[in-house]
Design an enzyme around this catalytic site. Structure first.
Site, PDB file in Angstrom:
ATOM      1  N   GLY A   3       2.691  -0.840   3.952  1.00  0.00           N
ATOM      2  CA  GLY A   3       2.090  -1.737   2.984  1.00  0.00           C
ATOM      3  C   GLY A   3       2.216  -3.176   3.420  1.00  0.00           C
ATOM      4  O   GLY A   3       3.253  -3.594   3.930  1.00  0.00           O
ATOM      5  N   SER A  10       0.785  -1.236   0.000  1.00  0.00           N
ATOM      6  CA  SER A  10       0.000   0.000   0.000  1.00  0.00           C
ATOM      7  C   SER A  10       0.815   1.282   0.000  1.00  0.00           C
ATOM      8  O   SER A  10       0.255   2.365  -0.168  1.00  0.00           O
ATOM      9  CB  SER A  10      -0.954   0.012   1.201  1.00  0.00           C
ATOM     10  OG  SER A  10      -2.103  -0.737   0.904  1.00  0.00           O
ATOM     11  N   TYR A  26     -10.586   2.990   5.230  1.00  0.00           N
ATOM     12  CA  TYR A  26      -9.550   2.631   4.260  1.00  0.00           C
ATOM     13  C   TYR A  26     -10.144   1.768   3.153  1.00  0.00           C
ATOM     14  O   TYR A  26     -10.738   0.729   3.416  1.00  0.00           O
ATOM     15  CB  TYR A  26      -8.450   1.873   4.984  1.00  0.00           C
ATOM     16  CG  TYR A  26      -7.147   1.773   4.242  1.00  0.00           C
ATOM     17  CD1 TYR A  26      -6.267   2.850   4.207  1.00  0.00           C
ATOM     18  CD2 TYR A  26      -6.786   0.599   3.608  1.00  0.00           C
ATOM     19  CE1 TYR A  26      -5.054   2.744   3.551  1.00  0.00           C
ATOM     20  CE2 TYR A  26      -5.575   0.483   2.948  1.00  0.00           C
ATOM     21  CZ  TYR A  26      -4.713   1.561   2.926  1.00  0.00           C
ATOM     22  OH  TYR A  26      -3.503   1.451   2.272  1.00  0.00           O
ATOM     23  N   SER A  27      -9.972   2.207   1.906  1.00  0.00           N
ATOM     24  CA  SER A  27     -10.605   1.505   0.792  1.00  0.00           C
ATOM     25  C   SER A  27      -9.671   1.381  -0.392  1.00  0.00           C
ATOM     26  O   SER A  27      -9.331   2.375  -1.050  1.00  0.00           O
ATOM     27  CB  SER A  27     -11.874   2.227   0.347  1.00  0.00           C
ATOM     28  OG  SER A  27     -12.419   1.615  -0.804  1.00  0.00           O
ATOM     29  N   ASN A  28      -9.259   0.158  -0.687  1.00  0.00           N
ATOM     30  CA  ASN A  28      -8.478  -0.090  -1.885  1.00  0.00           C
ATOM     31  C   ASN A  28      -9.294   0.104  -3.150  1.00  0.00           C
ATOM     32  O   ASN A  28      -8.752   0.400  -4.212  1.00  0.00           O
ATOM     33  CB  ASN A  28      -7.912  -1.503  -1.829  1.00  0.00           C
ATOM     34  CG  ASN A  28      -6.895  -1.649  -0.717  1.00  0.00           C
ATOM     35  OD1 ASN A  28      -5.821  -1.062  -0.770  1.00  0.00           O
ATOM     36  ND2 ASN A  28      -7.237  -2.400   0.310  1.00  0.00           N
ATOM     37  N   ALA A  39     -14.424 -12.544  -1.859  1.00  0.00           N
ATOM     38  CA  ALA A  39     -13.822 -13.871  -2.023  1.00  0.00           C
ATOM     39  C   ALA A  39     -13.211 -14.069  -3.409  1.00  0.00           C
ATOM     40  O   ALA A  39     -12.315 -14.909  -3.581  1.00  0.00           O
ATOM     41  CB  ALA A  39     -14.865 -14.953  -1.751  1.00  0.00           C
TER      42      ALA A  39
END
Length: 428
Positions: free
Chosen positions: A364, A109, A205-207, A167
């Site tokens: 990260g 990250s 927190y959002s990827n 998933a």
């Protein structure tokens, strides 16, 4: 920030690339905050500069290996002389690779800091605006996209659910799925799930937000992320070992990353997260050759300690961005609403105060690699810690490694600021 401060259901789901709350970066805050300010910040008679720094950090790195970490790399530059560089590894890993301080590794990250820099470069050029709604660039692809701005995506206030919890991504995380995950595909996985909150009302927190940013960058420039990182950051700064990975291939000498094999995995780890692909020996799986592509704009960059130090210095000193954009990057929101004066997240970068000084940076996590990068506000001081296993930070899987990592990270933070290593950390 402690894991205990967050909802208990997070303890049973992996946090890869998803959150800073259990990270080595946050650990430095937890431990340093628990130390008396005088112990962390007041020079002592025993303080003698670089050699003392090196000896103390090397001892703590060795303790971390003794606690179960396959390998550790440390680099600290306090801006006053020759940087301290350390590489320690478990004896059983030497048959795979002799670890060196200059080895490449997965940045996870930390990629977000680089991607945010690309966005801000385009803002400075008038090609993007932080107030642009994502709908402008990705019409129909993000729910409520007219209300979510690029700034919200960059500082994690857009409310998008995180694709790493789906998933469908799990086989790629475990190295068992070699399909290519594009920004568009990762974004599509994330937006299948309901938003977490109304845009701009909270922090999470959002990827997925960074997958959207990756898609925007590609749309605006007509260029892939690998080329953007190369042409706008790596080449101008002569970062010879920094690149956006487009497959599992390494370009230079690299640290091997490991996770415990299924038979040695702690019993609390769910069955679906116990089977990594890779070569097995000494109770571990070598995950080094697993493709990091599922990290995308949220986590696919590879680098070294030296390269990242140069990047951090260039970024914070204004070499990569005009002053106005550096200021925008440093404009933060609280990561915990209950601590409005606590750690904050800006645009691809986090900040927090310790008794030794206020840091800026990121961390990260990706299987086999847990990395923390720190710098000061001016970029004149930098530090990096790599631990070549990441799963101990998932599911609270290894308290022994966690304790040793806390001690090392606290010592690294204070050393970066030119302060004595706290006695409590050194004893840890």
């Amino acid at each position: 920030m402690s894991q205990r401060d967050f909802p208990s259901d997070r303890a049973v789901r992996p946090r890869w690339l998803r959150t800073l709350t259990a990270s080595a970066l946050a650990v430095s805050l937890v431990v340093a905050a628990s130390l008396p300010a005088a112990a962390a910040a007041t020079p002592s008679a025993a303080w003698s500069g670089t050699e003392a720094q090196r000896a103390q950090l090397q001892q703590l790195a060795r303790k971390l290996v003794e606690a179960g970490a396959p390998g550790v790399i440390v680099r600290v530059d306090d801006g006053r002389g020759r940087p301290v560089e350390i590489a320690e590894q478990a004896a059983w890993t030497r048959r795979d690779h002799l670890l060196k301080a200059g080895d490449e590794f997965r940045m996870g990250s930390n990629t977000k800091t680089m991607v945010a820099t690309l966005v801000l470069q385009l803002v400075a050029e008038g090609k993007l605006a932080l107030t642009d709604p994502v709908e402008k660039w990705l019409p129909g692809r993000v729910p409520n996209g007219k209300a979510i701005t690029l700034r919200m995506l960059l500082n994690h206030t857009g409310g998008l659910s995180d694709y790493t919890e789906d998933a469908a991504i799990r086989p790629a995380m475990l190295g068992r799925d070699r399909r290519r995950w594009t920004s568009a595909k990762l974004l599509a996985v994330g937006v299948k799930h309901d938003p977490l909150f109304a845009p701009g009302t909270k922090w999470s927190y959002s990827n997925t937000g960074y997958a959207a940013i990756g898609a925007v960058l590609e749309r605006v420039t007509g260029t892939g992320l690998a080329e953007l990182v190369r042409d706008r950051i790596a080449r101008p700064l002569n970062l010879k070992h920094t690149y956006y990975a487009t497959d599992a291939t390494w370009r230079g000498s690299h640290a091997h990353g490991y996770e415990l094999d299924a038979a040695h995995m702690p019993p609390g780890v769910p069955a679906e997260f116990r089977h990594f692909a890779g070569t097995r020996h000494h109770g571990h799986v070598d995950v080094s050759d697993n493709d990091p592509g599922w990290g995308g704009a949220a986590g696919a960059v590879v680098s070294t300690t030296q390269d990242w130090s140069r990047f951090s210095t260039a970024l914070m000193s204004g070499k990569l961005l005009p002053a106005a954009q550096v200021a925008q990057m440093r404009t933060t929101v609280p990561v915990d609403a209950r601590q409005p004066d606590g750690p904050g997240y800006g645009l691809g970068i986090q900040t927090g105060a310790t008794p030794c000084g206020t840091f800026w940076g990121h961390d990260g996590g990706m299987p086999g690699y847990l990395t923390t990068n720190l710098t000061d506000r001016a970029g004149s001081r930098t530090a990096t810690v790599l631990i070549s296993t990441e799963f101990w930070a998932e599911f609270e899987a290894d308290p022994k490694i966690a304790k040793a990592a806390q001690a090392l990270q606290t010592a690294v933070t204070c050393t970066m600021f030119g302060k004595p290593v706290p006695t409590a950390a050194h004893a840890g």
